[in-house]
Each structure stands twice: as structure tokens, then as C-alpha cells.
Design an enzyme around this catalytic site. Structure first.
Site, PDB file in Angstrom:
ATOM      1  N   GLY A 255      29.715  29.630  11.068  1.00 31.53           N
ATOM      2  CA  GLY A 255      31.217  30.540  10.762  1.00 31.53           C
ATOM      3  C   GLY A 255      31.398  29.341  12.774  1.00 31.53           C
ATOM      4  CB  CYS A 256      34.785  28.069  13.477  1.00 31.71           C
ATOM      5  SG  CYS A 256      35.671  29.806  13.946  1.00 31.71           S
ATOM      6  CD1 TRP A 257      35.717  32.520  16.107  1.00 35.65           C
ATOM      7  CD2 TRP A 257      35.324  31.480  18.018  1.00 35.65           C
ATOM      8  NE1 TRP A 257      37.263  32.524  16.789  1.00 35.65           N
ATOM      9  CE2 TRP A 257      36.523  32.527  18.266  1.00 35.65           C
ATOM     10  CE3 TRP A 257      35.137  31.530  19.196  1.00 35.65           C
ATOM     11  CZ2 TRP A 257      37.770  32.005  19.075  1.00 35.65           C
ATOM     12  CZ3 TRP A 257      36.240  30.854  20.455  1.00 35.65           C
ATOM     13  CH2 TRP A 257      37.378  31.082  20.098  1.00 35.65           C
ATOM     14  N   PRO A 258      29.943  31.077  16.174  1.00 33.76           N
ATOM     15  CG  PRO A 258      29.097  32.559  14.618  1.00 33.76           C
ATOM     16  CD  PRO A 258      30.269  31.350  14.711  1.00 33.76           C
TER      17      PRO A 258
ATOM     18  CE1 TYR B  39      32.239  25.800  17.056  1.00 37.97           C
ATOM     19  CE2 TYR B  39      32.078  25.160  19.440  1.00 37.97           C
ATOM     20  CZ  TYR B  39      31.577  25.896  18.422  1.00 37.97           C
ATOM     21  OH  TYR B  39      31.719  27.121  18.348  1.00 37.97           O
TER      22      TYR B  39
END
Length: 315
Positions: free
Chosen positions: A115-118, A286
């Protein structure tokens, strides 16, 4: 040898980005299902089973269905949904996470895209827990901001319709049960889920995550230099896209712009600390559509195909 790649869900935000990155590749034949057959289970099964690698850019339930439709033992899968992120038999597709992760992805038949957040918090916390600087039961808080493209077509449409009047900083997941929590907990090495408060900003893409750390309750308090050294050592041997910024004593930095690494596959990790107060903060920058989604998928695809992992990716 040309690899046949099928993007199941190529019309979505992540699927379109992946397709754009792969369209000019001569080592790949992109299999594309006709528009009128995208919801035809039989047609999807045919494309899935004749591909060498299937990339799933679908809601979780649809991704599980796609995996169930694969009847051979040759089609390899990269799942960009959250359906299999902590599932047995799936390899986590964060190539720089550990020194053995790149090879694990290279040889796997089932890879689950992060996932993007982790990714930002995993990049910061996993080295500290692995090095013994933080206990696994440490109470962690994570917050940050992402561009609205991370919410998919619906949120993109809402923000673009409202333009300048859209919320500049919109916290969400206020029930404190975000679907990325199991992934965050598992791959950092924590024994309990962090307190996670994400927000959406009024810009298209790019993200910044922050992990504030208060060490006052620890028997041995790590210094900022200890933290930076552990993180730097963890990624020193990684042949990938994670970079660690120098340890500096500053009050602000222009590099801490969530859009600073847009259109690249890089993740830059910063460590800031105040040793007298026994506090630190880990900040990662990022592109949520790059390293946070389609870029990571292409990097994993390259590893699985045995080609240079930076192919089709801007550093």
C-alpha cells in the site's frame, strides 16, 4: 523471450499508470481485454490463464476472484489491491524492505504490491526494531498527507470538480481502523497496530509520512545518530530506490515537500532528532502513484522477469 502481461483492471488509476510505463517495452506483450468484456468472468479467466504475469489493479474482492480464476501453475501474479498483503503464500513487494526481499520477489509466483501509506513507516521503523533500538511493543503514531489521486476515480473527480475550493487538508479514517493497519503492523515488526491519522491534500499526487517518536520511557534511549546509523545501514546494501538523507540539525527543509519526488520511483527517508528531549521524527517523501503504487508494481515485475529493476522507472 517476450513476456505476456495482462493488467486486470487497466482502466483504473494504477492500471493506467502501469500500462503507460510498459507500453514501449519490447520485452513485454501487453494483453488487453476488450472494453465490453472487462466484467465477463469467462473472458477474464482466459486472459489470466494465458498471461505469464497478471497484474491485478482491482478492488479486494475482485482481486481474490481473479486469483481463483487462474487454473494453471505458470501464471504469476502481482496484486496491487490490499487483498493479500498479509496472506500466507504471498511475498510482500517492497524490494528494499530487507536484504533478502529482492530475491524473494524475483522467485515468487504471488507478489502483493505494498500500500502507499505503509511503505514510509515500514522504511523508518523496521530498521529500528530489527536493530533493537525500539521494542516491538512500542506505541507508535503515524500521520501524513497524500495527493487526492490515492483515493481513486471518485475522489479525483470530487477534487477536480471543486478545484481551489476543495479541502486543502482533509483528515480521514477517523474511526482509526484504516485497512492498511494489518500491513503496517506486520511488516514493521510491531506487536500492536499504530495510531494512524492520514490526510488528503488538494493536489494530485505525492505524499509525506511522519512517525514521531518519544523515547523517554525506554531503559536505553537511542540518540539521533544511533537512529540514523541503523536506518542507513539497513538500506546500504539495497539495490533499489530508497535513499536516506544526511542527518542534519535544521528547523525546516524544502525537501520536505510531498510532491518533491513526483514522477520518480524514489523514497527519501529523513531522520530528525532532539537528544536532550529524547525525541525523534522519521519523515518519508515519495510519489503515491510511483513508489506507492504503479512504480512499485513495475519494479516488482522487472524483478520477476529477471531484468534490471529500474527499467521503465525514473530514478
Amino acid at each position: 523471450m517476450v513476456a505476456r502481461v495482462f493488467i486486470d483492471g487497466e482502466a483504473g488509476t494504477t492500471g493506467l499508470q502501469i500500462r503507460e510505463r510498459l507500453a514501449v517495452r519490447r520485452d513485454i506483450e501487453l494483453l488487453s481485454i476488450p472494453d465490453e468484456l472487462r466484467k465477463d468472468t469467462s473472458a477474464r479467466a482466459d486472459y489470466l490463464n494465458k498471461s505469464d504475469i497478471a497484474i491485478l489493479c482491482l478492488p479486494d474482492d475482485a482481486a481474490r476472484e481473479s486469483v481463483s480464476l487462474i487454473e494453471n501453475d505458470t501464471t504469476r501474479v502481482i496484486d496491487a489491491s490490499s487483498a493479500h498483503r498479509v496472506a500466507d503464500g504471498w511475498t510482500y513487494g517492497f524490494a528494499e524492505m530487507d536484504r533478502t526481499q529482492e530475491e524473494a520477489i524475483r522467485t515468487s509466483k504471488r507478489v502483493t504490491n505494498p500500500g502507499c501509506w505503509p511503505q514510509g513507516m515500514i522504511a523508518g521503523l523496521r530498521p529500528l526494531i530489527s536493530a533493537g533500538l525500539l521494542p516491538a511493543d512500542f506505541a507508535v503514531t503515524v500521520n501524513g498527507i497524500s495527493g487526492y489521486s490515492g483515493g481513486g476515480k471518485g475522489l479525483i473527480a470530487d477534487y477536480e470538480a471543486n478545484e481551489s475550493s476543495a479541502n486543502m487538508f482533509a483528515p480521514y479514517a477517523l474511526g482509526l481502523s484504516h485497512k492498511h493497519l494489518p500491513e503496517m503492523t506486520h511488516y514493521t515488526g510491531l506487536t500492536s497496530a499504530p495510531l494512524f491519522t492520514p490526510a488528503v491534500g488538494n493536489y494530485y499526487k505525492g505524499m509525506l509520512t511522519m512517525v514521531p517518536l518519544c523515547f523517554g520511557g525506554l531503559d536505553k534511549v537511542p540518540s539521533g545518530a544511533d537512529i540514523h546509523a541503523a536506518v542507513s545501514d539497513h538500506f546500504a546494501a539495497a539495490n533499489g530506490f530508497v535513499e536516506v538523507a544526511p542527518l542534519t540539525d535544521i528547523q525546516k527543509s524544502d525537501e520536505l515537500d510531498p510532491q518533491a519526488l513526483n514522477d520518480t520511483n524514489r523514497l527519501r527517508l529523513h531522520v530528525f532528532a532532539n537528544d536532550q528531549r529524547a525525541q525523534a521524527v522519521l519523515i518519508a517523501v515519495y510519489d503515491n502513484l510511483g513508489k506507492g503504487a504503479s512504480g512499485a508494481a513495475v519494479q516488482n515485475l522487472n524483478l520477476m522477469l529477471g531484468v534490471e529493476q529500474s527499467t521503465s522507472l525514473a530514478a
